[in-house]
Design an enzyme around this catalytic site. Structure first.
Site, short mmCIF file in Angstrom:
data_model
loop_
_atom_site.label_atom_id
_atom_site.label_comp_id
_atom_site.label_asym_id
_atom_site.label_seq_id
_atom_site.Cartn_x
_atom_site.Cartn_y
_atom_site.Cartn_z
N SER A 1 -58.10 -29.52 51.68
CA SER A 1 -57.45 -28.86 50.56
C SER A 1 -56.01 -29.28 50.44
CB SER A 1 -57.46 -27.35 50.76
OG SER A 1 -58.72 -26.90 51.12
N HIS B 1 -62.70 -32.93 46.82
CA HIS B 1 -62.33 -31.55 47.07
C HIS B 1 -63.13 -30.59 46.19
CE1 HIS B 1 -59.27 -28.09 46.91
NE2 HIS B 1 -59.93 -28.00 48.03
N GLU C 1 -61.86 -32.13 42.68
CA GLU C 1 -60.73 -33.06 42.63
C GLU C 1 -61.11 -34.29 43.44
OE1 GLU C 1 -56.88 -30.08 42.28
OE2 GLU C 1 -58.08 -30.06 44.09
N ASN D 1 -54.82 -26.07 44.21
CA ASN D 1 -54.22 -25.31 45.31
C ASN D 1 -52.70 -25.32 45.26
OD1 ASN D 1 -56.63 -24.49 46.30
ND2 ASN D 1 -56.75 -26.00 47.93
N1 NAD Z 1 -62.37 -22.22 52.36
C1 NAD Z 1 -62.15 -22.70 51.17
O1 NAD Z 1 -62.08 -21.95 50.20
C2 NAD Z 1 -61.98 -24.19 50.96
C3 NAD Z 1 -62.07 -24.71 49.66
C4 NAD Z 1 -62.00 -26.09 49.49
C5 NAD Z 1 -61.78 -26.91 50.57
N2 NAD Z 1 -61.67 -26.37 51.82
C6 NAD Z 1 -61.48 -27.31 52.94
O2 NAD Z 1 -62.75 -27.52 53.53
C7 NAD Z 1 -62.60 -27.78 54.91
C8 NAD Z 1 -63.45 -26.80 55.71
O3 NAD Z 1 -62.95 -25.48 55.49
P1 NAD Z 1 -63.87 -24.20 55.71
O4 NAD Z 1 -63.17 -23.08 55.04
O5 NAD Z 1 -65.27 -24.51 55.36
O6 NAD Z 1 -63.74 -24.01 57.29
P2 NAD Z 1 -64.68 -23.16 58.27
O7 NAD Z 1 -63.83 -22.79 59.42
O8 NAD Z 1 -65.37 -22.09 57.54
O9 NAD Z 1 -65.81 -24.22 58.71
C9 NAD Z 1 -65.56 -25.36 59.48
C10 NAD Z 1 -66.83 -25.74 60.23
O10 NAD Z 1 -66.65 -27.02 60.83
C11 NAD Z 1 -67.28 -27.01 62.09
N3 NAD Z 1 -66.71 -28.07 62.92
C12 NAD Z 1 -65.54 -28.07 63.61
N4 NAD Z 1 -65.38 -29.25 64.25
C13 NAD Z 1 -66.46 -30.00 63.97
C14 NAD Z 1 -66.89 -31.30 64.37
N5 NAD Z 1 -66.15 -32.04 65.17
N6 NAD Z 1 -68.06 -31.76 63.89
C15 NAD Z 1 -68.82 -31.02 63.08
N7 NAD Z 1 -68.48 -29.77 62.69
C16 NAD Z 1 -67.30 -29.28 63.12
C17 NAD Z 1 -67.03 -25.62 62.61
O11 NAD Z 1 -67.99 -25.28 63.60
C18 NAD Z 1 -67.18 -24.77 61.35
O12 NAD Z 1 -68.49 -24.32 61.16
C19 NAD Z 1 -61.11 -27.68 55.21
O13 NAD Z 1 -60.55 -28.96 55.15
C20 NAD Z 1 -60.61 -26.82 54.05
O14 NAD Z 1 -59.27 -27.02 53.77
C21 NAD Z 1 -61.79 -25.05 52.03
#
Ligand code: NAD
Length: 591
Positions: free
Chosen positions: A121, A142, A154, A192
């Site tokens: 993000s 994204h 994005e 964002n």
């Molecule tokens: N939460 C949101 O609203 C949102 C929206 C758009 C983008 N993002 C982006 O998406 C990405 C993930 O965010 P999220 O909110 O889903 O996080 P999250 O913490 O909910 O999920 C992350 C997952 O990745 C797994 N993980 C960690 N290390 C790993 C590895 N080495 N191999 C495989 N899996 C692994 C974890 O076990 C976890 O289940 C981030 O970069 C975030 O910025 C988040």
């Protein structure tokens, strides 16, 4: 010819990853879904099953499509299984070192022409790209949360991304039914970068106890038509993720308004990460559940103990403009006897005919009967002298937004109104205490900030000064409820809740346009389809009026002295040029 995507990989099955898997699989693409261990795989599988199960129950997907969707997904804990994927999308936690390390390894596993995408993000895609041997094939893709629902994507193009790579990813996003926009690699991208300043500001309001979490959220839902309030949205995003995004944005731009509010870090440290952990700003029925349950901060029902509300049977309204007319209608419709005072008989007639017009429309649509309209009109009395307000229980004034004029009125009301009558102002920008102090009864003076059109908009900001009596606040809160409005309560400072949260965000959008990072169309699309807002910032600015927006922004800047609140020069120039928005036929757009 653009690439064909028949098999893709997704890394990380958390908040975002599962949704991304669903989007691909739903669109006929095979997905290899990877997590750190078997337990995490099972958790991800469970979340996907729940999401598609809901769609099945609601008839949004047929049983055979549902089964086919799941048949397309294979799960693994071994990155080697990505070897024949044409694209891998990463959605692991928002940490640069983790993402760089992953991309370095992925690079050695996938085919030379496979594309590597990050769902980050805010982190620099360029830095993630250069951790691989072929940075040209790395892009940002994204998605927005929830990925199966929100249309915006994005596509982040770095200075080294190959043209065919981002074009192919864009085409893929379109095939997935999304609305992709290509943007450069800047922390927060479009959505964002604009959203998180606003979210962080809402947290600061909560942290400083300016308003309750419920009132902050209700303000944006009922005052601006947002699908969720900012604090509920942060719980959905995840506070750990939100912290990392703000921190990255702050470090890149050094904008104080992006420095994460201290309480976010404290909550993350305490394990209160939002919905996914069962508790964040709100408490949820279970980890991952969307159902909010009551906790110690949930406001008690009814009036606070020891406070006795005043009786309100008759209402006085002063003014004859759009707001006054709407407010007269709201109170009369709810059964109150309303006396309104306008500056002349012609103005009295004007208000009555505006009300008749609005009623005629409702009768035509079958929302009101002639008998009901007659009964409402029987409760409305127009007058040209303020003396007619001697007996009312509350007066709501909606006259010109000019302090000297309002102070004259409050001096008059102080002489005219009976003891115990509440004196309310609908001002959107003047300090209410300045109206209160010219009366002999500042404890009875309060703000009632209605939104336009008052007949339709649900929100009223109930604004107390340092002098307002608690029973006056409680009475006005109850009065709002009795006319079907949602009352939120806050202190007497510039912008109250809604405008203080809304206008700095609009101003940021103008600055983004001014910096040529994205077009007005792309920014509007981002906020509508990525955040579910009813209007994009430029659409809204043109509706509100650029002169009005500039005036509000200037006041916020003067009150808080935040450098980031200084009005965008482009806004000032447009106002100077007379391009005030829809009302003049030209603003950010031409009509
Ligand atoms: N939460 C949101 O609203 C949102 C929206 C758009 C983008 N993002 C982006 O998406 C990405 C993930 O965010 P999220 O909110 O889903 O996080 P999250 O913490 O909910 O999920 C992350 C997952 O990745 C797994 N993980 C960690 N290390 C790993 C590895 N080495 N191999 C495989 N899996 C692994 C974890 O076990 C976890 O289940 C981030 O970069 C975030 O910025 C988040």
């Amino acid at each position: 010819m653009s690439r064909e995507f028949t098999k893709v990989g997704v890394i990380g099955l958390g908040t975002m990853g599962v949704g991304i898997v669903e989007v691909f699989a739903r669109n006929g693409i095979d997905v290899v879904a990877m997590e750190v261990d078997d337990a995490a795989v099972e958790r991800g599988k469970g979340v996907l099953a729940k999401s598609t199960g809901r769609a099945l129950d609601r008839g949004k997907i047929a049983q055979e499509d549902h089964d086919a969707l799941h048949a397309r997904v294979t799960y693994t804990t071994d990155m080697g299984d990505f070897a024949d994927c044409q694209l891998v999308v990463e959605a692991v936690p928002e940490q640069l070192h983790l993402k760089k390390e992953l991309f370095g390894r992925l690079d050695t596993i996938v085919a030379p022409d496979a594309i590597l995408a990050t769902n980050t993000s805010s982190l620099p895609v360029t830095e993630i790209a250069v951790a691989t041997s072929n940075p040209k094939r790395v892009v940002g893709m994204h998605f927005f949360n929830p990925a199966p629902v929100l249309q915006f994507v994005e596509v982040i193009r770095t200075v080294i991304t190959a043209d065919d790579v981002f074009e192919d990813v864009k085409a893929l996003a379109e095939r997935l039914g999304k609305k992709p926009v290509i943007v450069g690699d800047k922390a927060g991208f479009i959505a964002n970068a604009l959203l998180f300043g606003y979210l962080n500001h809402a947290v600061a309001m909560y942290e400083s106890k300016y308003a309750t979490r419920e009132d902050i959220d209700a303000s944006m839902r009922f005052g601006c038509g947002y699908p969720m309030g900012p604090l509920a949205l942060l719980d959905l995003i995840g506070l750990d993720t939100a912290y990392e995004i703000l921190d990255t944005m702050y470090k890149q731009g050094r904008d104080r308004l992006h420095a994460p509010s201290p309480i976010i870090k404290q909550m993350v440290s305490a394990g209160l990460k939002g919905r996914k952990s069962g508790r964040g700003f709100y408490t949820y029925a279970a980890a991952g559940s969307p159902e909010v349950v009551a906790d110690a901060q949930t406001p008690a029902e009814g009036t606070r103990a020891g406070v006795e509300v005043r009786t309100i049977e008759s209402v006085g309204v002063i003014g004859s403009g759009t707001m006054a007319t709407g407010i007269v209608e709201v109170f009369a419709k709810a059964g109150y006897a309303v006396t309104f005072v306008a500056r002349g008989q012609d103005k009295v007639e004007g208000v009555l005919s505006a009300i008749a017009k609005s009623q005629a429309k409702m009768i035509e649509r079958g929302r009101l009967t002639q008998e009901e309209a007659d009964a409402i009109n029987g409760r409305i009395m127009g007058a040209t002298e303020r003396a007619a307000l001697g007996d009312v229980d509350i007066v709501v004034e909606a006259i010109a937004e000019d302090l000297a004029i309002k102070q004259d009125l409050f001096r008059d009301l102080d002489q005219i109104c009976k003891p115990g009558a509440i004196l309310a102002t609908t001002t959107s920008s003047l300090p209410i205490i300045d109206c209160a102090k010219v009366t002999s009864r500042p404890g009875d003076v309060i703000g009632m900030h209605f939104f336009n059109p008052a007949q339709i908009m649900k929100l009223v900001e109930v604004v107390h000064t340092v002098a307002t009596e608690p029973d006056v606040v409680a009475t006005v809160q109850n009065l709002c409820a009795s006319v079907g409005k949602v009352a939120v309560t806050c202190g007497d400072r510039s912008g109250f809740i809604v405008n203080a949260l809304l206008f700095p965000y609009l101003n940021d959008a103008i600055k983004m346009l001014e910096a040529n990072y994205a077009s007005a169309d792309d920014i509007d699309t981002a906020m509508k389809t990525g955040c579910g807002l009813p209007m994009g910032p430029f659409e809204l600015l043109d509706v509100v009026g650029l002169d009005v927006s500039l005036a509000i922004q200037k006041e916020l800047y003067l009150e808080f002295r935040e450098p980031g609140y200084a009005p965008a020069p482009l806004l000032e120039h447009l106002v100077t040029a007379g391009y005030l928005g829809r009302k003049t036929g030209r603003g950010f757009r031409t009509y």
